[in-house]
Design an enzyme around this catalytic site. Structure first.
Site, PDB file in Angstrom:
ATOM      1  N   HIS A 216      -4.484  11.700  15.275  1.00 37.64           N
ATOM      2  CA  HIS A 216      -3.025  11.696  15.314  1.00 37.64           C
ATOM      3  C   HIS A 216      -2.542  12.669  14.243  1.00 37.64           C
ATOM      4  O   HIS A 216      -3.204  12.884  13.229  1.00 37.64           O
ATOM      5  CB  HIS A 216      -2.542  10.267  15.001  1.00 37.64           C
ATOM      6  CG  HIS A 216      -1.087  10.035  15.188  1.00 37.64           C
ATOM      7  ND1 HIS A 216      -0.149  10.452  14.261  1.00 37.64           N
ATOM      8  CD2 HIS A 216      -0.398   9.400  16.171  1.00 37.64           C
ATOM      9  CE1 HIS A 216       1.053  10.079  14.676  1.00 37.64           C
ATOM     10  NE2 HIS A 216       0.941   9.448  15.828  1.00 37.64           N
TER      11      HIS A 216
ATOM     12  N   GLN B 113      -4.858   2.011  16.129  1.00 41.02           N
ATOM     13  CA  GLN B 113      -5.143   1.618  17.507  1.00 41.02           C
ATOM     14  C   GLN B 113      -6.328   0.673  17.617  1.00 41.02           C
ATOM     15  O   GLN B 113      -6.706   0.289  18.732  1.00 41.02           O
ATOM     16  CB  GLN B 113      -5.417   2.875  18.354  1.00 41.02           C
ATOM     17  CG  GLN B 113      -4.260   3.847  18.434  1.00 41.02           C
ATOM     18  CD  GLN B 113      -3.068   3.293  19.187  1.00 41.02           C
ATOM     19  OE1 GLN B 113      -3.203   2.375  19.982  1.00 41.02           O
ATOM     20  NE2 GLN B 113      -1.892   3.838  18.931  1.00 41.02           N
TER      21      GLN B 113
ATOM     22  N   LYS C 158       2.491  -2.139  16.048  1.00 40.37           N
ATOM     23  CA  LYS C 158       1.543  -2.011  17.154  1.00 40.37           C
ATOM     24  C   LYS C 158       0.800  -3.320  17.420  1.00 40.37           C
ATOM     25  O   LYS C 158      -0.020  -3.392  18.324  1.00 40.37           O
ATOM     26  CB  LYS C 158       0.532  -0.896  16.856  1.00 40.37           C
ATOM     27  CG  LYS C 158       1.155   0.491  16.768  1.00 40.37           C
ATOM     28  CD  LYS C 158       0.113   1.552  16.513  1.00 40.37           C
ATOM     29  CE  LYS C 158       0.745   2.923  16.351  1.00 40.37           C
ATOM     30  NZ  LYS C 158       1.407   3.409  17.581  1.00 40.37           N
TER      31      LYS C 158
ATOM     32  N   ASP D 139      -8.160   5.673  10.294  1.00 43.13           N
ATOM     33  CA  ASP D 139      -6.889   5.365  10.939  1.00 43.13           C
ATOM     34  C   ASP D 139      -7.157   4.232  11.917  1.00 43.13           C
ATOM     35  O   ASP D 139      -7.756   4.430  12.973  1.00 43.13           O
ATOM     36  CB  ASP D 139      -6.369   6.611  11.662  1.00 43.13           C
ATOM     37  CG  ASP D 139      -5.112   6.343  12.485  1.00 43.13           C
ATOM     38  OD1 ASP D 139      -4.702   5.170  12.594  1.00 43.13           O
ATOM     39  OD2 ASP D 139      -4.551   7.309  13.026  1.00 43.13           O
TER      40      ASP D 139
ATOM     41  N   CYS E 132       1.576  12.873  19.695  1.00 42.66           N
ATOM     42  CA  CYS E 132       1.297  13.237  18.291  1.00 42.66           C
ATOM     43  C   CYS E 132      -0.171  13.602  18.102  1.00 42.66           C
ATOM     44  O   CYS E 132      -0.765  13.299  17.057  1.00 42.66           O
ATOM     45  CB  CYS E 132       1.694  12.104  17.338  1.00 42.66           C
ATOM     46  SG  CYS E 132       3.455  11.735  17.337  1.00 42.66           S
TER      47      CYS E 132
END
Length: 369
Positions: free
Chosen positions: A81, A161, A184, A158, A329
């Protein structure tokens, strides 16, 4: 959150009156809940931020500006991202270090051989997504983390997700930093988390200055300056009034996810993803990008021949179906796919096969346009 505002609304860590003490307790219990959720060793390893983006920026600036110099290298994958690319590009211009980018195969899988080749003695930190926000591809962070540490580097993951969709154990993965966002995972916007190993957080300078993050500020009249000493982690990274209600809301969301069960959530998503892909394969004008096996998280990037991704999204919206369109993104990954943009369907614990059936009906109609 409503309960906090109606019954306990006050600033934290600053007052001895009842409301302040109650607010502080709610805030710190939320931190403890987050720590337990990702299996951090202790709650002091949990820093509340606005989201994944701020968490990564915190490390890029607080750690990066003080630990990276000309001759050093940072390793970043091309599936990231933008929030895990841009902060490093900005700080590289300031510090003079080099960024090496790990290739991604045409089918959206991290090139592990290239990863190992570009990981050198000069590499100081590796920045990698646990799950691609474009394809749902899951990287083997535990394996990659060991490779990184064997080279003496740190790893920042990251987890935007992954944390909402699967069980994430930071001790088992042995990551140095993990970033994720509350919105999220059924939580409110404007709240997120940076996890960091305590030994590292103790050495890192603060990201922002102000109240709460200091131990003391003493004016030196002789030298006409203030001598400042920092608070302990995590508070030295939480300058000013924090998002108290956001932390409380995030803890409530985590409690809900735990009741459902993270393994159940992942299984449900994988079932839905497989179901949707099998249905979409019968549509002649649909193209997929990235892996199409059921091992990934509930994300399907696709296109409809003859229609732009924005056309697809707008037409789906007219039928009450929300999907994403654009670069998501992650422009470098779209360059690898040789795409201007893509449409992206995604699933979570609240979605059903009946909704997918309706989605497939709409896609079938779109093919006739």
């Amino acid at each position: 959150m409503v309960n906090y505002y109606e019954n306990h609304n006050a600033n934290v860590h600053r007052g001895v009156h009842t409301l302040s003490l109650e607010a502080t307790e709610m805030y710190e219990k939320s931190r403890e809940h987050v720590a337990k959720f990702i299996n951090a060793k202790e709650s002091s390893e949990i820093i509340f931020v606005r989201g994944t983006t701020e968490a990564i920026n915190l490390i890029a600036y607080s750690w990066g500006l003080n630990n990276l110099k000309k001759g050093d290298e940072v390793l970043v994958s091309l599936m990231e991202h933008h929030s895990n690319i841009v902060p490093w590009e900005i700080t590289a211009k300031i510090c003079g270090f080099k960024i090496n980018y790990v290739n991604v195969t045409p089918d959206g899988i991290l090139d592990v051989k290239d990863f190992e080749n570009k990981l050198t003695s000069k590499t100081k930190i590796v920045c990698l997504s646990h799950v691609s926000n474009v394809t749902g591809m899951v990287n083997d962070i535990k394996r990659l983390s060991k490779i990184v540490h064997d080279h003496g580097a740190l790893i920042l993951v990251d987890g935007a997700q992954s944390v909402p969709h699967m069980k994430v154990d930071v001790q088992d993965l042995n990551v140095d930093f993990l970033a994720f966002s509350g919105h999220k995972m059924l939580g409110p916007t404007g709240i997120g988390v940076l996890y960091g190993k305590k030994a590292l957080l103790q050495k890192i300078s603060p990201f922002q200055g102000g109240g709460e993050m200091i131990k003391e500020v003493v004016f030196d009249s002789k030298n006409q300056r203030c001598n400042v000493s920092w608070n302990e982690p995590p508070w030295k990274f939480e300058a000013g009034t924090p998002n108290i209600e956001g932390a409380v809301g995030l803890a409530a969301a985590i409690n809900y996810l735990e009741q459902v069960g993270m393994d159940n959530i992942l299984t449900h998503e994988q079932v839905l993803t497989k179901y949707a892909i099998e249905g979409m394969k019968h549509l002649s004008k649909i193209s997929f990008y990235g892996p199409t096996d059921s091992s990934k998280c509930g994300i399907i990037p696709f296109s409809v021949a003859g229609l732009s991704s924005h056309d697809v999204a707008l037409l789906c919206d007219s039928y009450g179906i929300a999907i994403r369109s654009g670069y998501h993104c992650a422009q470098p990954l779209h360059q690898i796919f040789q795409l201007q943009s893509s449409a992206r369907a995604s699933f979570y614990l609240y979605n059903t096969t009946e909704e997918i059936d309706r989605f497939l009906e709409v896609l079938k109609e779109l093919q006739t346009l």
